[in-house]
Structures are given as C-alpha cells and as structure tokens.
Design a protein around this motif. Structure first.
Motif, PDB file in Angstrom:
ATOM      1  N   ARG A  56      -1.987  13.167   2.679  1.00 26.21           N
ATOM      2  CA  ARG A  56      -0.883  13.708   1.370  1.00 26.21           C
ATOM      3  C   ARG A  56       0.151  12.685   2.463  1.00 26.21           C
ATOM      4  NH1 ARG A  56      -0.038  19.331   6.233  1.00 26.21           N
ATOM      5  NH2 ARG A  56      -0.004  17.549   7.469  1.00 26.21           N
ATOM      6  N   ASN A  57       0.312  12.531   3.218  1.00 28.31           N
ATOM      7  CA  ASN A  57       1.863  11.473   3.216  1.00 28.31           C
ATOM      8  C   ASN A  57       1.915   9.611   3.294  1.00 28.31           C
ATOM      9  OD1 ASN A  57       2.911  13.518   4.733  1.00 28.31           O
ATOM     10  ND2 ASN A  57       1.586  13.217   6.702  1.00 28.31           N
ATOM     11  N   CYS A  58       0.701   9.946   1.843  1.00 26.77           N
ATOM     12  CA  CYS A  58       0.413   8.110   1.436  1.00 26.77           C
ATOM     13  C   CYS A  58       1.041   8.170   0.076  1.00 26.77           C
ATOM     14  CB  CYS A  58      -0.217   7.926   2.606  1.00 26.77           C
ATOM     15  SG  CYS A  58      -1.205   5.877   1.523  1.00 26.77           S
ATOM     16  N   VAL A  59       1.367   6.558  -0.186  1.00 24.33           N
ATOM     17  CA  VAL A  59       2.133   7.181  -1.811  1.00 24.33           C
ATOM     18  C   VAL A  59       1.648   5.116  -1.449  1.00 24.33           C
ATOM     19  CG1 VAL A  59       3.698   6.831  -3.648  1.00 24.33           C
ATOM     20  CG2 VAL A  59       3.693   8.764  -2.079  1.00 24.33           C
ATOM     21  N   TYR A  60       0.351   4.969  -2.768  1.00 29.91           N
ATOM     22  CA  TYR A  60       0.045   3.025  -2.378  1.00 29.91           C
ATOM     23  C   TYR A  60       0.209   3.044  -3.967  1.00 29.91           C
ATOM     24  CZ  TYR A  60      -2.768  -1.073  -3.019  1.00 29.91           C
ATOM     25  OH  TYR A  60      -2.963  -1.834  -2.877  1.00 29.91           O
ATOM     26  N   GLN A  61       0.531   2.150  -5.099  1.00 28.96           N
ATOM     27  CA  GLN A  61       0.818   2.340  -6.389  1.00 28.96           C
ATOM     28  C   GLN A  61       1.136   0.739  -6.306  1.00 28.96           C
ATOM     29  OE1 GLN A  61       3.759   5.838  -8.321  1.00 28.96           O
ATOM     30  NE2 GLN A  61       4.629   4.004  -6.858  1.00 28.96           N
ATOM     31  N   PRO A  62      -0.131   0.352  -6.030  1.00 26.84           N
ATOM     32  CA  PRO A  62      -0.508  -0.952  -6.482  1.00 26.84           C
ATOM     33  C   PRO A  62       0.214  -2.147  -7.456  1.00 26.84           C
ATOM     34  CG  PRO A  62      -2.359  -0.009  -6.407  1.00 26.84           C
ATOM     35  CD  PRO A  62      -1.787   1.168  -6.384  1.00 26.84           C
ATOM     36  N   GLU A  63       0.083  -1.100  -9.126  1.00 24.32           N
ATOM     37  CA  GLU A  63       0.485  -1.521 -10.540  1.00 24.32           C
ATOM     38  C   GLU A  63       1.976  -2.053 -10.487  1.00 24.32           C
ATOM     39  OE1 GLU A  63       0.597   3.262 -10.177  1.00 24.32           O
ATOM     40  OE2 GLU A  63      -0.850   1.880  -9.665  1.00 24.32           O
ATOM     41  N   ARG A  64       2.799  -1.068  -9.689  1.00 30.55           N
ATOM     42  CA  ARG A  64       3.956  -1.984  -9.059  1.00 30.55           C
ATOM     43  C   ARG A  64       4.137  -3.130  -9.133  1.00 30.55           C
ATOM     44  NH1 ARG A  64       5.277   2.804 -12.190  1.00 30.55           N
ATOM     45  NH2 ARG A  64       4.868   4.843 -11.124  1.00 30.55           N
ATOM     46  N   LEU A  65       3.388  -3.875  -8.424  1.00 29.81           N
ATOM     47  CA  LEU A  65       3.623  -5.367  -8.687  1.00 29.81           C
ATOM     48  C   LEU A  65       3.630  -6.391 -10.036  1.00 29.81           C
ATOM     49  CD1 LEU A  65       0.690  -5.819  -5.804  1.00 29.81           C
ATOM     50  CD2 LEU A  65       3.092  -6.142  -5.652  1.00 29.81           C
ATOM     51  N   PRO A  66       4.245  -6.780 -10.509  1.00 29.40           N
ATOM     52  CA  PRO A  66       4.634  -7.193 -11.342  1.00 29.40           C
ATOM     53  C   PRO A  66       3.409  -8.394 -11.875  1.00 29.40           C
ATOM     54  CG  PRO A  66       6.393  -8.667  -9.658  1.00 29.40           C
ATOM     55  CD  PRO A  66       5.232  -7.586  -9.626  1.00 29.40           C
ATOM     56  N   GLY A  67       2.907  -7.630 -13.310  1.00 28.23           N
ATOM     57  CA  GLY A  67       1.552  -8.560 -13.987  1.00 28.23           C
ATOM     58  C   GLY A  67       0.061  -8.666 -13.217  1.00 28.23           C
ATOM     59  N   ILE A  68       0.223  -7.597 -12.095  1.00 28.20           N
ATOM     60  CA  ILE A  68      -0.732  -7.038 -12.077  1.00 28.20           C
ATOM     61  C   ILE A  68      -1.712  -6.688 -13.383  1.00 28.20           C
ATOM     62  CG2 ILE A  68      -0.774  -4.925 -11.711  1.00 28.20           C
ATOM     63  CD1 ILE A  68      -2.102  -4.930  -9.274  1.00 28.20           C
ATOM     64  N   ASN A  69      -2.999  -7.446 -12.506  1.00 30.24           N
ATOM     65  CA  ASN A  69      -4.304  -7.615 -13.674  1.00 30.24           C
ATOM     66  C   ASN A  69      -5.394  -6.015 -13.308  1.00 30.24           C
ATOM     67  OD1 ASN A  69      -6.333  -7.504 -15.881  1.00 30.24           O
ATOM     68  ND2 ASN A  69      -6.284  -9.418 -15.904  1.00 30.24           N
ATOM     69  N   THR A  70      -4.816  -5.016 -14.220  1.00 33.92           N
ATOM     70  CA  THR A  70      -6.358  -3.989 -13.610  1.00 33.92           C
ATOM     71  C   THR A  70      -7.229  -3.913 -14.503  1.00 33.92           C
ATOM     72  OG1 THR A  70      -5.010  -2.406 -15.234  1.00 33.92           O
ATOM     73  CG2 THR A  70      -4.831  -2.289 -13.207  1.00 33.92           C
ATOM     74  N   HIS A  71      -8.031  -4.460 -15.228  1.00 31.29           N
ATOM     75  CA  HIS A  71      -8.660  -4.731 -16.406  1.00 31.29           C
ATOM     76  C   HIS A  71      -9.698  -6.485 -16.380  1.00 31.29           C
ATOM     77  CE1 HIS A  71      -7.471  -1.124 -17.864  1.00 31.29           C
ATOM     78  NE2 HIS A  71      -6.045  -1.624 -17.986  1.00 31.29           N
ATOM     79  N   ILE A  72     -10.019  -6.799 -15.141  1.00 38.34           N
ATOM     80  CA  ILE A  72     -10.815  -7.741 -15.173  1.00 38.34           C
ATOM     81  C   ILE A  72     -12.025  -7.686 -15.637  1.00 38.34           C
ATOM     82  CG2 ILE A  72     -11.571  -9.677 -12.933  1.00 38.34           C
ATOM     83  CD1 ILE A  72      -8.638  -8.922 -11.729  1.00 38.34           C
ATOM     84  N   ARG A  73     -13.102  -7.977 -15.936  1.00 38.36           N
ATOM     85  CA  ARG A  73     -14.362  -8.206 -16.281  1.00 38.36           C
ATOM     86  C   ARG A  73     -14.828  -9.522 -15.595  1.00 38.36           C
ATOM     87  NH1 ARG A  73     -13.497  -7.025 -22.828  1.00 38.36           N
ATOM     88  NH2 ARG A  73     -12.542  -5.237 -22.860  1.00 38.36           N
ATOM     89  N   ASP A  74     -14.186 -10.113 -15.385  1.00 38.57           N
ATOM     90  CA  ASP A  74     -14.781 -12.014 -14.560  1.00 38.57           C
ATOM     91  C   ASP A  74     -14.791 -11.250 -13.589  1.00 38.57           C
ATOM     92  OD1 ASP A  74     -15.824 -14.229 -13.720  1.00 38.57           O
ATOM     93  OD2 ASP A  74     -13.790 -15.327 -14.008  1.00 38.57           O
TER      94      ASP A  74
END
Length: 858
Positions: A806-824
């Motif tokens: 409850r006391n933690c927020v983590y938003q790696p998607e805020r990093l610029p150009g992050i790729n969340t759909h890696i297939r390799d």
C-alpha cells in the motif's frame, strides 16, 4: 647462488678500489653482492670511498640507495645518483621501490647501500631485513651489478645473518678492538686461496694475513669479552617485547607510553584513528598477551585489532555487564610478516612486482594466485602451526583474513577476502595439511578480482596491504556428527534501514540466525535471517504470517564432522537427527503445520525459527543494545559487529564478540525536500521505508533495467549472461546510473535475482530491487551482509520496491521509449538502457519521514 661468478676474464673483474683488498679477495666479479659486517659504520665508510672512486674512474654508473638514519655515506657528485627511499612506508613499499629502481637503472649499474640494520627502526622486525636481502640480492645478480651493503651483526638474529650469508656472494667481517682493526672474509663465492679466510691487518696499503694463531686468538678473545657487554643475538622483535615487559615491571609512565606507541605502530595499525583507539583501550599487558599468541612478527591486521579493541572497550566501560556475559576469546594470530616471508620463500616476489604494475594489476593476478596456492611454508612457520593445532586439539577452527587495511575506518573489505572453516579432525599431519591449505586460500584471495577492484576504487592499489590471519576456535557445541553455535548474528548500532517511522535509527538492528553466522553475513539462496530493529524487536517487515514464515530461516549451516566440511541442512532434517538443539529457546512450534505433519505420518512438532523466546524471555535485546551503544561511544562512530550466542539451560545468552568494525554510512546531509505534489505522469516510483542511505538527493542520468517478464523466461546460463552484460554496460560511461532489477542483486542463485558480482556494479549510484510477480523474485533486506556493506561503503543508495504494497508505487512505463511487448527472449532483450541526460530523474529521500520518490523534475 648460481651464475658466471667464477669467470676470471678481465671484463668480469671489478676492483674494490684498494689493490691490497683486491689481492685478498681475488678481486670482485660482476654480479657480486658484498656485505660488510661492522661494529662501527665508519669502518664501512672507509672502504666505500675508494670503491666509488675506482668505479667512477672506470665510467661506471653509481647509485647510492639512501635510507638509513646514520649520516650519508656519499655526498652528491656528478657521477653518483642518490636515491632516497622512505623505509617507514613499510616492507612492501620499500622493497618494491628498490626493485623498480633496479629495473629502471638496468644492467651494469653499481650500488652502494646504507646500513641494513637501520631498517629495524622502521620495521621492528629482523626477519624482514633478511627477506629484503633475499629479494634484492638475486635480482641485482641477474642484472650484472655490483652492490655493497653493511650491517651490524649484533643487532640481528642468527637466522637472519645466516640467510644473508647464504644469499650473498661476498661477506667480509671488520673486527675492531680499540685501535686494532682487522678484516676477515667470511664468504667469497667461487674464489679460494690458502689464506683468504684468515683475519687480515692493513700494513702500508697491503692486507697481510694474521698467520700467527696466538695473535688471532688474542683478538678473538678480546672481541668475545667485548660482546658479553652487549645484548644477545635476539631478534629485534623479541627485544622490543622484552622492553615492553621491562616497562611494565618498572611502572614508569613516560617510558611505558613511549614503548607502547612503538609497539602499536608495528603491531596494530598505521591508521591514526585505529591507533588512537588502541592507545586508549589496549594496555601493555594486552600487547604482551597478543605477542604470546602470535606466530611470526608484523601486524595482526585490522580484523584482529578491531575485535581486541572492541572487547577491551566493553570490559573497560561496562565491566559489571560484560565480565560475566562476554565469553573469553581464544584467538591466535599469524603476523603480516609471515605473508611476505611466504612470498619470498616461494620465489614469488618478481610475480608480485609484475602484478603491482599498472598494466599487470588485473592481468597478472591469476598467475600470482596460482603461485600462492602452490607455495610451501618456511620451516619456522610450519613448526608454529603445529603447536597451534596442539593448542586447539580437535575443536573446529576458523582461519580468517585480517589484512592491514581490513575493518578500518572507510575500508571494511567486507567479504573481499576468504575465511575458511576447518573441522580439524583426523591425524595431526592431516590437520596440519588442511590448515596450510586454508592459509594458502586466504593468501590467494588477495588476488581475487573483487578485492583488487575494491582496492583500486579506494586508491589503495599501490598501498601496502599484507595479509595477516586471525585464527579462532569456532564457538559452538558438538551434536553428534555436527558442530555449530546455538545462534549467531550481525549487529549494527545505526539502523539506516528502518522500515517503520516509529523506529529510532540510533537503536540499532540485528540479523540473527541459528547455527553458524555465515547465513547472517551473506545473501543466502532461498533463505533469510531474522531481521530485528532493537527498539521494536517484535515488528517484522512482513504483511502477513505466511510471508513471515516464507522469509525466515529454514536452513542451518553447520560443520559436518563426518564429511569434513561446512554444510547446509534443512532445519527439519537436523531436528530429526539431533535431539539437543536449543529450539525451545530460539523458535516456536507451528501448530497448524504440526497437525498436518502428524496426519501425513511425518515427524512432529514442526519448528519455526522466530527467535521470539530469545526476545521475550531473556535479556538478549538489552545486552546487545548495550554492547552496540557502548562500542559506538568508544569508537565515536557507528559500528558493525559479528557475534555468536551460547545459551545456558534457561536460554539466557552469553555473547562471543568475533568482529567489530566502523559502520560505513551514506551521507548525513540536511533533510531533502520532496515536492508535495508529483504528477502521476512524472513519477517512476515512490515508497515509504524500504530504502537505505539516509537523506538522498541524486540526479539520475542513466537507468539500466532488467525486464522481469523476459528475465523469468531465460535459462540459468542466460541469466548469468545478463549479469555479465550488465557489468559491461555499467563500466561504460560516467553518467550517474540507477540499476533496477527483479529480486536480489548479487545473489548466487539466478532464480532469486540477478547474479552480478559487486565489482560489476560498483560504479552505479542507486540500486533498486523490485518484488516482481513473475519468477517469485523478492528483495532481500540483507542488512549487515557483505553485499550491503559494499553498498554503504561505496555510497550506493538502495531501494526495495514492493509494488503490491500500500505504500509503494512503481511505474516503469514512465521511462521514455520503454518496450513492453518484447517477443525475442534473449539476454540482450532482458536489459533495457535509458539515456536520461536530456531529461534526468530526481531521486529524493527523507530519512525522518522515511519517504522516497523518484521522478522527472521537468
């Protein structure tokens, strides 16, 4: 010595500068080292002058090595190069400097050296004078030089004199009895005449042999009578401690203070802060006790010194508490000079000089390590090791590193050098072989990459770092085939990882385990020490009972006497095999698990190591708090200790303090200000608690992140490849870097995190561990571990993120150009690197509110 010294061709001959002396010695040869044993240095000076003049007239390059306390032998002349060398810098630095000078001046140079006996005032150890000569003499011989040395024989032991005689090519005694002066060659390699080794008197420039035995006998009798009034041929080191005993007996304060300072500077440390502590807390009796338990001479090293000083602080400042509750130690010490003697004895000095060079620092380390592992011990050391084993009998022992710089202020070397447990069972010769192997292993660990990188980062790579050893009886009990202490732990006097705002960092913290303390100082695969804040020992950083069980200790380290090794066993196995473990004092019965086990026909009860009986029913917490506070006050600095516990029948503990060092802490700056409102789109992460480093205010220019989704699908070998690739990336570039990854950084088990070595990531500014769902990777609050110590010493901030909390927020998607759909799915794809120099992140933490935020400021 071997060589071409017997060649009588003119180009191999060198004059002493006195034709009469040339007749006696049949001249000198290229390659000769000439040692003059004198009672009056003016007699040496008298022969130096004509030698230099003769060499200069022959066009020789002459180097004067100036290091003595006596007046100069040679004054500046155009053809003489004077090299001043500081012997106070220590044996290694001095010998290394001389070695490099010889390399620089190359073949054919002639040398005149100050009196070797003056090195005793700098090193206080006679054996090292002999080792210096054994290193330098063969090197000079190889380079076709001629070198002159002097020494006062009555200031050296027979062992040192014999070793110098065995190594040199020419040795000449100058006997002086009043005005009667005679020279007597003692050794002239590859030369012989019927009268060469008789005493000789100078008569009109010639040296005539004393052919009348009556004349020679009278001189010898006079010399022997004169010698009776001098000190016997004791090692300088032994004479120093005789002076300690005399000062103690005399009780003269001024004399005692002077001799105490002399001993502390050659036995304890060179660091002024450690010397101040030793001066306050180690008495002359303590110094004599150290000497009585010591093999060889030199420093006992930082780890041994820290333990002894800490014990004295407790017994001096809190005698009523610690006289009965601190177990006496039974330690022995292998002095730092034994390390150098080992190098010299095995011909490893040239290899060490290659490793000490800028180009060979890492490249030559493996070869030197191999030489250390294969070396043999000098006979005088081996005899003392046999006696040491006689003392310990068949109790297990621990061979621990204790280098000169170790466990000092700012340089803990935590986990950089090896410590080796020995079960110490079997015939005496087998136990001696095992002990020698353990010592070699510790010596060789000085050449590990982790240790070398650590030293270089702190500017210690060219400073003297000899390895002494602390050898201790393992505190514990025999339980059949197993041997282990009741419990062990790491305590710190400042809790900079307080996970609750009510916790007072000044109250301290402890990591506690049952069995050997190895599980308290290392990040263990799939297992956890019990972490307690000493002001709230019942509060744990877990969300529910299942999590508390999951992140507790399930495995014990013990010495297995039948296997002859340190081994790890499940608690459930040991409870079945051993009936007298102190479980009721350290754990609690899990009733639910016990009922289930009973239904399945398994042994009951099922124990959980909660350590709550120790907290609730004994004075453990109050005693450990007292210990840490007393030591912090004595050190005037936060401390980190290692200890074992011995429980009586009622579960009341006595402590055996086995290590104490200054605790490295990250910044004590003014409280940083976190913006009251951070837009969600700019927030990378935020947490209450679960960070380390106090107040933090960093501008992050680069982020390297390991994607848990990809990482969890990699094979074990691919995960090690990820660790290697991260090391490469971290070492490139000078940007302020934050490293984010799943689970534990630095674990040896890839399923729990990323198995990097600390040397691979030592240049990062922030280390972030994330509790990722995939792969079940959870940060380890391993406060007090070696990895943790590395973080605080290198001022690397640490953050543990629990995104589901409850006391933690983590938003790696805020990093610029992050790729969340890696297939390799590959090691390279698991690593994401973000260059943020144009738009850096701000990491801000306030130790008072225990609030931390990482966000884009613009």
């Amino acid at each position: 010595m071997t060589g071409d010294g017997g060649n009588s061709q003119d180009h191999n001959r060198v004059s002493t500068g006195l034709s009469g002396l040339d007749d006696v010695l049949d001249g000198l040869r290229i390659g000769d080292n000439v040692v003059w044993r004198v009672s009056d240095l003016d007699d040496y000076r008298r022969f130096v002058t004509p030698f230099i003049e003769s060499a200069a007239s022959a066009g020789r390059r002459i180097i004067y090595l100036r290091f003595g306390q006596h007046p100069p032998l040679v004054f500046g002349k155009p053809n003489i190069h004077i090299e001043s060398i500081d012997a106070l810098s220590g044996f290694e630095a001095f010998t290394g400097r001389v070695w490099r000078l010889i390399e620089e001046h190359g073949r054919g140079a002639f040398y005149v050296c100050d009196c070797l006996s003056d090195l005793l005032d700098a090193w206080a150890t006679d054996a090292m004078v002999g080792n210096f000569f054994r290193v330098v003499c063969p090197f000079l011989f190889e380079l076709d030089t001629v070198a002159w040395f002097a020494l006062h024989p009555d200031r050296h032991s027979r062992t040192t004199l014999d070793r110098i005689r065995q190594t040199t090519q020419v040795m000449v005694d100058i006997h002086r009895l009043g005005e009667d002066v005679q020279i007597q060659p003692i050794k002239a390699w590859c030369r012989q005449s019927p009268t060469m080794f008789l005493p000789h008197r100078e008569i009109d420039g010639r040296f005539a042999p004393v052919i009348d035995s009556s004349d020679a006998t009278r001189l010898q009798a006079g010399l022997e009578l004169d010698q009776l009034h001098r000190q016997p041929l004791l090692d300088y080191w032994d004479r120093l401690f005789l002076q300690v005993a005399s000062a103690l007996e005399a009780g003269e304060e001024a004399q005692s203070a002077d001799i105490k300072d002399r001993v502390l500077n050659v036995l304890i440390s060179r660091d002024t802060r450690m010397l101040d502590l030793a001066r306050r807390y180690l008495s002359l009796e303590d110094l004599l006790a150290i000497r009585a338990r010591m093999i060889g001479s030199g420093y006992i090293g930082g780890k041994a010194a820290g333990m002894l000083i800490a014990r004295s602080i407790l017994l001096t400042n809190q005698p009523d508490t610690w006289q009965d509750n601190l177990e006496p130690h039974d330690s022995r010490y292998l002095g730092s000079d034994a390390y150098y003697a080992f190098l010299v004895h095995n011909g490893l000095w040239p290899a060490m000089m290659r490793q000490r060079s800028a180009s060979g620092y890492l490249r030559e380390a493996d070869k030197l390590s191999e030489g250390l592992l294969a070396g043999a011990f000098p006979p005088e050391v081996r005899v003392e090791l046999e006696r040491l084993l006689d003392h310990y009998g068949q109790y297990p022992i621990l061979v621990r590193s204790s280098s000169l710089q170790e466990d000092g202020f700012g340089n803990a070397f935590a986990g950089k050098y090896d410590s080796v447990f020995l079960v110490n069972q079997g015939a005496p010769e087998l136990r001696l072989t095992a002990l020698e192997g353990a010592i070699r292993q510790v010596y060789a660990s000085t050449m590990s990459e982790d240790a070398l990188v650590y030293r270089k980062q702190r500017g210690l790579d060219q400073r003297e770092e000899p390895m002494a050893l602390l050898i201790q009886r393992v505190n514990g009990r025999f339980h059949g085939r197993y041997y282990l202490p009741d419990a062990a732990g790491v305590g710190v006097s400042r809790n900079t990882f307080a996970w609750d705002t009510e916790m007072n960092p000044a109250a301290g913290m402890v990591r506690l385990v049952m069995g050997l303390g190895t599980r308290a100082v290392d990040r263990i695969d799939g297992d956890h020490a019990c972490v307690m804040a000493l002001d709230y020992p019942n509060r744990q950083p877990f969300r529910n009972p299942d999590e508390a069980y999951r992140y507790s200790q399930h495995l014990l380290d013990a010495l297995d006497l039948s296997k002859g090794e340190l081994a790890t066993y499940p608690l459930s196995q040991l409870t079945q095999e051993v009936s007298d473990l102190p479980l009721k004092h350290l754990g609690e019965v899990d009733r639910t698990a016990s009922l289930l086990a009973e239904e399945l026909g398994l042994q009951t009860p099922v124990w959980r190591l909660t350590f709550q009986p120790l907290v609730r029913k004994t004075r453990f917490v109050s005693r450990l708090s007292n210990l840490l506070q007393t030591l912090e006050a004595g050190y005037q600095h936060p401390v980190d200790v290692e200890f074992t516990l011995h429980l009586n029948d009622d579960g009341e503990p006595s402590l055996n303090l086995v290590q104490c060092r200054p605790l490295a802490t990250i910044g004590e700056t003014m409280a940083a200000t976190i913006p009251p409102e951070i837009p969600d789109r700019k927030l990378l992460f935020r947490t209450r608690g679960h960070f380390m480093g106090g107040n933090i205010n960093l501008c992050i220019q680069r982020v390297i992140r390991v994607d848990a989704t990809v990482y969890s699908r990699l094979t074990v070998s691919q995960r090690y490849e990820v660790a290697r690739l991260i090391g490469e990336q971290v070492r490139t570039g000078d940007d302020t870097t934050m490293l984010i990854g799943p689970g534990r950084w630095g674990t040896s088990s890839p399923e729990l995190g990323v198995p990097v070595r600390f040397a691979d990531i030592a240049r990062v500014a922030v280390l972030v561990e994330v509790a990722e769902m995939e792969g079940d990777m959870v940060p380890d609050l391993s406060y007090g571990s070696h990895f943790f110590q590395d973080l605080v010493e290198t001022e690397i901030a640490y953050v543990a993120l629990f995104p589901s909390g409850r006391n933690c927020v983590y938003q790696p998607e805020r990093l610029p150009g992050i790729n969340t759909h890696i297939r390799d799915i590959s090691p390279k794809r698991a690593i994401q690197t973000f260059d943020l120099r144009a738009d850096p992140l701000q990491l801000t933490a306030d130790v008072v509110s225990q609030d931390l935020a990482c966000y884009f400021s613009d």
